[in-house]
Enzyme design. Structure first.
Site, short mmCIF file in Angstrom:
data_model
loop_
_atom_site.label_atom_id
_atom_site.label_comp_id
_atom_site.label_asym_id
_atom_site.label_seq_id
_atom_site.Cartn_x
_atom_site.Cartn_y
_atom_site.Cartn_z
N SER A 72 -4.86 6.33 8.93
CA SER A 72 -5.08 7.17 7.75
C SER A 72 -5.27 6.41 6.45
O SER A 72 -5.53 7.02 5.41
CB SER A 72 -3.92 8.17 7.60
OG SER A 72 -4.00 9.17 8.59
N LYS A 240 -1.25 4.47 0.15
CA LYS A 240 -1.77 5.28 1.26
C LYS A 240 -1.35 4.64 2.56
O LYS A 240 -1.63 3.48 2.83
CB LYS A 240 -3.30 5.37 1.21
CG LYS A 240 -3.85 6.27 2.34
CD LYS A 240 -3.47 7.72 2.10
CE LYS A 240 -3.50 8.57 3.37
NZ LYS A 240 -2.25 8.45 4.16
N THR A 241 -0.67 5.41 3.37
CA THR A 241 -0.14 4.94 4.65
C THR A 241 -1.11 5.25 5.80
O THR A 241 -2.05 6.04 5.64
CB THR A 241 1.20 5.60 4.95
OG1 THR A 241 1.01 7.02 5.02
CG2 THR A 241 2.22 5.30 3.87
N GLY A 242 -0.83 4.66 6.94
CA GLY A 242 -1.59 4.96 8.14
C GLY A 242 -0.78 4.64 9.38
O GLY A 242 -0.11 3.60 9.42
#
Length: 303
Positions: A72, A240-242
């Site tokens: 993501s 922003k993580t993923g």
């Protein structure tokens, strides 16, 4: 040697020593930072890559390569493309997009679907970006992909911004149908951090859209135990993580976080940490990201 020449020699030597001593200390601090980051990366059964912009023209990288699955994290890249499209069309982030019931797919992470499952309404681009970026909503992400022209359009946009090895080839629905396609969305820590740095400097969006995205990333609710996990309480991080899928052997394709960290004295810096092919559990991956983030933070505080 005359007294005057001796005095001049000592004075010149003192100046040179005074100039070189801080540079030597700085080089030693940088070497210690790189050594510590490598030790942290080697402490887990995974490939850990990182990049951080230490100063003008000075970027430190660890295990940099172009094939880290983004998961993501690519929603940040998508947000840049969406907001650029709005600016080029002279539209504001209040521009509304339709949300159909068929857009709200089941069996995927979607706070939007959970809150408003009926469909048949419209939401502003700003609100969809909040769902996609701050809450990592997969259905909102695919709605924005449709608006901007699909993953290929996002890839073209970020490549124009300099991310020439970044690949964006699959939307969320595709990845959920076939988890192997998560490897269609890849980047390197260096390209991710350079893109973040251009955003931090206000070079890729106008002021209004740039401020909107920065506020949205600061409000990110996912991954509080990653880049932010070991930082002092109250530290502001726009990130922003993923998180990728695990295969049948339990190996996680990705566990990532990229962001901009704001220091107490007003400075800020861009950092990216990617974990690929991890045999560790989610908590261990997050802890490594947090420890890397804290070590970098301490480096900046000591300067």
């Amino acid at each position: 040697m005359s007294m005057l020449r001796t005095l001049a020699f000592l004075l010149c030597g003192g100046i040179l020593w005074g100039c070189s001593a801080p540079a030597a200390r700085q080089a030693a601090r940088r070497a210690a930072l790189e050594r510590d980051l490598r030790m942290l990366a080697d402490s887990v059964r995974a490939t850990v890559g990182a990049a951080v912009v230490l100063g003008e023209g000075d970027t430190l990288t660890l295990n940099d390569r172009p094939d880290y699955p983004m998961a993501s994290v690519c929603k940040f890249h998508q947000a840049l493309a969406v907001l650029d499209s709005l600016e080029r069309a002279r539209l504001t982030p209040d521009f509304r997009l339709p949300v159909r019931s068929s857009d709200l797919l089941p069996d995927t992470w979607s706070p939007l679907r959970d809150a408003r499952p009926e469909g048949g309404y419209s939401l502003s681009a700003a609100e969809l970006l909040r769902y996609s970026v701050a809450l990592s909503d997969n259905n909102a992400c695919d709605l924005l992909f449709r608006f901007v022209g699909g993953p290929a359009a996002v890839e073209r946009h970020v490549r124009r911004l300099g991310a020439t090895h970044t690949r964006i080839g699959a939307d969320e629905a595709t990845m959920h149908r076939d988890p192997a396609t998560q490897h269609a969305n890849t980047t390197s820590p260096l390209e991710a951090v350079r893109l973040l740095e251009r955003f931090r400097r206000g070079e890729v969006l106008g002021a209004a859209c740039g401020d909107l995205l920065m506020r949205t990333m600061i409000s990110t609710a996912t991954g509080p135990d990653k880049l932010k996990g070991a930082l002092p309480a109250g530290t502001t991080v726009a990130h922003k993580t993923g998180s990728g899928f695990r295969n049948a052997q339990g190996i996680a394709a990705a566990d990532n976080d990229i962001g901009i960290v704001f220091l107490p004295d007003g400075r800020s810096y861009s950092v990216a940490v990617f974990i690929a092919a991890s045999a560790e559990d989610d908590a261990t991956d997050a802890a490594v990201i947090a420890r890397i983030s804290r070590r970098i933070y301490d480096y900046f505080i000591s300067r």
